[in-house]
Design a protein around this motif. Structure first.
Motif, PDB file in Angstrom:
ATOM      1  N   LEU A   1      -5.375  -4.706   6.396  1.00 18.66           N
ATOM      2  CA  LEU A   1      -5.043  -5.092   5.024  1.00 18.66           C
ATOM      3  C   LEU A   1      -3.555  -4.887   4.809  1.00 18.66           C
ATOM      4  CD1 LEU A   1      -5.668  -5.791   2.035  1.00 18.66           C
ATOM      5  CD2 LEU A   1      -6.170  -3.339   1.693  1.00 18.66           C
ATOM      6  N   LEU A   2      -2.845  -5.939   4.401  1.00 24.55           N
ATOM      7  CA  LEU A   2      -1.435  -5.838   4.051  1.00 24.55           C
ATOM      8  C   LEU A   2      -1.273  -6.062   2.553  1.00 24.55           C
ATOM      9  CD1 LEU A   2      -1.467  -7.527   7.028  1.00 24.55           C
ATOM     10  CD2 LEU A   2       0.983  -7.196   6.721  1.00 24.55           C
ATOM     11  N   THR A   3      -0.446  -5.248   1.922  1.00 29.80           N
ATOM     12  CA  THR A   3      -0.090  -5.538   0.543  1.00 29.80           C
ATOM     13  C   THR A   3       0.789  -6.793   0.524  1.00 29.80           C
ATOM     14  OG1 THR A   3       1.912  -4.187   0.606  1.00 29.80           O
ATOM     15  CG2 THR A   3      -0.146  -3.088  -0.026  1.00 29.80           C
ATOM     16  N   ARG A   4       0.950  -7.359  -0.653  1.00 29.36           N
ATOM     17  CA  ARG A   4       1.775  -8.569  -0.750  1.00 29.36           C
ATOM     18  C   ARG A   4       3.212  -8.274  -0.321  1.00 29.36           C
ATOM     19  NH1 ARG A   4       0.289  -9.739  -5.388  1.00 29.36           N
ATOM     20  NH2 ARG A   4      -1.314 -11.245  -4.850  1.00 29.36           N
ATOM     21  N   SER A   5       3.731  -7.113  -0.721  1.00 30.40           N
ATOM     22  CA  SER A   5       5.105  -6.774  -0.338  1.00 30.40           C
ATOM     23  C   SER A   5       5.211  -6.533   1.165  1.00 30.40           C
ATOM     24  CB  SER A   5       5.575  -5.529  -1.102  1.00 30.40           C
ATOM     25  OG  SER A   5       4.738  -4.421  -0.829  1.00 30.40           O
ATOM     26  N   ALA A   6       4.182  -5.958   1.764  1.00 34.12           N
ATOM     27  CA  ALA A   6       4.194  -5.754   3.217  1.00 34.12           C
ATOM     28  C   ALA A   6       4.207  -7.085   3.946  1.00 34.12           C
ATOM     29  CB  ALA A   6       2.987  -4.930   3.641  1.00 34.12           C
ATOM     30  N   ALA A   7       3.435  -8.041   3.462  1.00 30.07           N
ATOM     31  CA  ALA A   7       3.373  -9.351   4.108  1.00 30.07           C
ATOM     32  C   ALA A   7       4.717 -10.067   4.048  1.00 30.07           C
ATOM     33  CB  ALA A   7       2.291 -10.203   3.452  1.00 30.07           C
ATOM     34  N   LYS A   8       5.499  -9.811   2.994  1.00 31.74           N
ATOM     35  CA  LYS A   8       6.817 -10.430   2.874  1.00 31.74           C
ATOM     36  C   LYS A   8       7.852  -9.721   3.743  1.00 31.74           C
ATOM     37  CE  LYS A   8       6.145 -12.113  -1.870  1.00 31.74           C
ATOM     38  NZ  LYS A   8       6.600 -11.996  -3.283  1.00 31.74           N
ATOM     39  N   LEU A   9       7.714  -8.412   3.861  1.00 30.67           N
ATOM     40  CA  LEU A   9       8.728  -7.611   4.555  1.00 30.67           C
ATOM     41  C   LEU A   9       8.505  -7.533   6.059  1.00 30.67           C
ATOM     42  CD1 LEU A   9      11.154  -5.614   4.243  1.00 30.67           C
ATOM     43  CD2 LEU A   9       9.447  -3.792   3.998  1.00 30.67           C
TER      44      LEU A   9
ATOM     45  N   THR B   1       1.511  -0.914   3.741  1.00 34.83           N
ATOM     46  CA  THR B   1       2.204  -1.097   2.475  1.00 34.83           C
ATOM     47  C   THR B   1       3.651  -1.487   2.780  1.00 34.83           C
ATOM     48  OG1 THR B   1       2.800   1.257   2.304  1.00 34.83           O
ATOM     49  CG2 THR B   1       0.688   0.575   1.354  1.00 34.83           C
ATOM     50  N   GLY B   2       4.425  -1.769   1.748  1.00 33.32           N
ATOM     51  CA  GLY B   2       5.706  -2.443   1.944  1.00 33.32           C
ATOM     52  C   GLY B   2       6.868  -1.574   2.376  1.00 33.32           C
TER      53      GLY B   2
ATOM     54  N   ILE C   1      -4.357 -10.315   3.247  1.00 35.01           N
ATOM     55  CA  ILE C   1      -3.129 -10.065   2.505  1.00 35.01           C
ATOM     56  C   ILE C   1      -3.480  -9.867   1.039  1.00 35.01           C
ATOM     57  CG2 ILE C   1      -0.910 -11.036   1.763  1.00 35.01           C
ATOM     58  CD1 ILE C   1      -0.730 -12.449   4.449  1.00 35.01           C
ATOM     59  N   GLU C   2      -3.199  -8.648   0.567  1.00 39.75           N
ATOM     60  CA  GLU C   2      -3.395  -8.200  -0.822  1.00 39.75           C
ATOM     61  C   GLU C   2      -4.865  -8.049  -1.218  1.00 39.75           C
ATOM     62  OE1 GLU C   2      -2.168  -6.535  -4.305  1.00 39.75           O
ATOM     63  OE2 GLU C   2      -0.958  -7.028  -2.551  1.00 39.75           O
ATOM     64  N   THR C   3      -5.686  -9.077  -0.941  1.00 38.22           N
ATOM     65  CA  THR C   3      -7.087  -9.022  -1.373  1.00 38.22           C
ATOM     66  C   THR C   3      -7.989  -8.944  -0.154  1.00 38.22           C
ATOM     67  OG1 THR C   3      -6.532 -10.383  -3.296  1.00 38.22           O
ATOM     68  CG2 THR C   3      -8.875 -10.142  -2.738  1.00 38.22           C
ATOM     69  N   PRO C   4      -8.652  -7.816   0.067  1.00 41.70           N
ATOM     70  CA  PRO C   4      -9.530  -7.697   1.240  1.00 41.70           C
ATOM     71  C   PRO C   4     -10.796  -8.521   1.077  1.00 41.70           C
ATOM     72  CG  PRO C   4      -9.685  -5.735  -0.134  1.00 41.70           C
ATOM     73  CD  PRO C   4      -8.604  -6.588  -0.724  1.00 41.70           C
TER      74      PRO C   4
END
Length: 325
Positions: free
Chosen positions: A63-71, A36-37, A88-91
């Motif tokens: 699995l990365l949340t969208r915020s995790a992928a950005k950060l 998570t982010g 990313i976001e959707t498994p």
């Protein structure tokens, strides 16, 4: 059945049990990793996961949340973990289908937001749904709380100055994860906690996997209560180690044990709360350390005896115990 037949039957049963346990342990090492982010403690956690892959044979899907992928540095995560799949976001499947397939769920970076959602039993994001469903199914859910713990000194260094009421609410959310059955740890303890979770599973089958050593008396401070009782381990997902039945808490000398956890009094950690221990006698034990928050510095009188249980608990919760001169 003759004595010899009973002997042979016992040997065969033991071999079969060990083989079944080994297969189940191998399954436990196929882990689902949820980012998570939060970037608090991200590097130590990533190194722990890398070492689990290289030295213990763990494999991952991530699995990365969208915020995790950005950060976070996604390429660094790919390089360290070498995941079979990374989403990313959707498994690639529903959260429920994923938790059915994986017995170990690792959360190296838990945010305040995701902790609040899981504590409230809200499965309204893929990450929260995976974590919550894993807890509901009794899976090994191992959470590094650096990003959601209000007592982490890193928060002060980053400019956070929360009221005590807000800290208490965030502590409630974190403790709810523990009460739901999550193994709570800090990012630099992620690897050891994952290994001990596997160990607790193996011990339930009367077998310890080679290469994973138990920790003195109380195996670990992070097993779920029901499984811990069945396996004779500690009730550790409670973030406070509990001794096995009929075993007294071993006492050790405070000085020169658990280097980096128990030290002579000196300069406190930046941003850490400092507490003066109040003891009835000379022993600082499990009942005492439970009353202090994570990341604290605890001052104890010279000559105090520190139990092994407390030493393990302090290391896991990033608590420093200082001996007054």
């Amino acid at each position: 059945m003759t004595e010899q037949e009973r002997y042979v039957h016992g040997i065969v049963a033991q071999i079969l049990a060990e083989r079944v346990a080994q297969k189940l342990i191998e399954r436990q090492k196929q882990a689902l990793v949820v980012y998570t982010g939060s970037n608090m403690g991200i590097e130590p956690g990533l190194e722990c996961l890398r070492m689990l892959r290289r030295e213990e044979g763990f494999s991952y899907r991530v699995l990365l949340t969208r915020s995790a992928a950005k950060l976070l540095d996604v390429s660094a995560i790919r390089s360290a973990l070498e995941p079979e799949e990374l989403w990313i976001e959707t498994p690639g499947d529903s959260p429920e289908a994923l938790t059915v397939r994986y017995d170990t769920i690792l959360v190296p970076a838990m945010t305040v937001n995701t902790a609040a959602h899981v504590a409230a039993c809200m499965a309204d994001t893929p990450a929260a749904a995976v974590i919550l469903d894993g807890l509901m199914r009794g899976k090994n859910v191992i959470v590094a709380v650096d990003g959601c713990c209000p007592d982490n000194p890193e928060r002060v260094r980053r400019g956070f100055h929360m009221t005590e009421a807000l800290k208490n609410k965030l502590r409630e959310n974190k403790n709810a994860l523990r009460d739901y059955g999550a193994f709570l740890t800090t990012s630099d303890g992620l690897g050891e906690t994952a290994k001990k979770a596997v160990l607790s599973f193996a011990s339930a089958f009367g077998k310890q996997e080679p290469g994973i050593q138990a920790v003195s008396g109380a195996e670990t401070a992070m097993q779920p209560t029901d499984r811990a009782k069945a396996a004779g381990q500690t009730a550790g997902r409670s973030e406070a180690a509990v001794q096995p039945a009929n075993r007294s808490e071993p006492v050790i000398q405070a000085v020169n044990r658990q280097e980096g956890v128990i030290q002579p009094a000196g300069r406190p950690k930046p941003g850490a709360a400092v507490y003066q221990a109040k003891l009835e006698g000379r022993v600082f034990g499990g009942k005492h350390i439970k009353s202090y928050p994570d990341h604290a510095v605890i001052l104890v009188p010279k000559g105090t005896l520190i139990t092994q249980l407390v030493s393990d608990e302090a290391r896991r919760r990033d608590i420093r115990i200082e001996i007054e001169s």
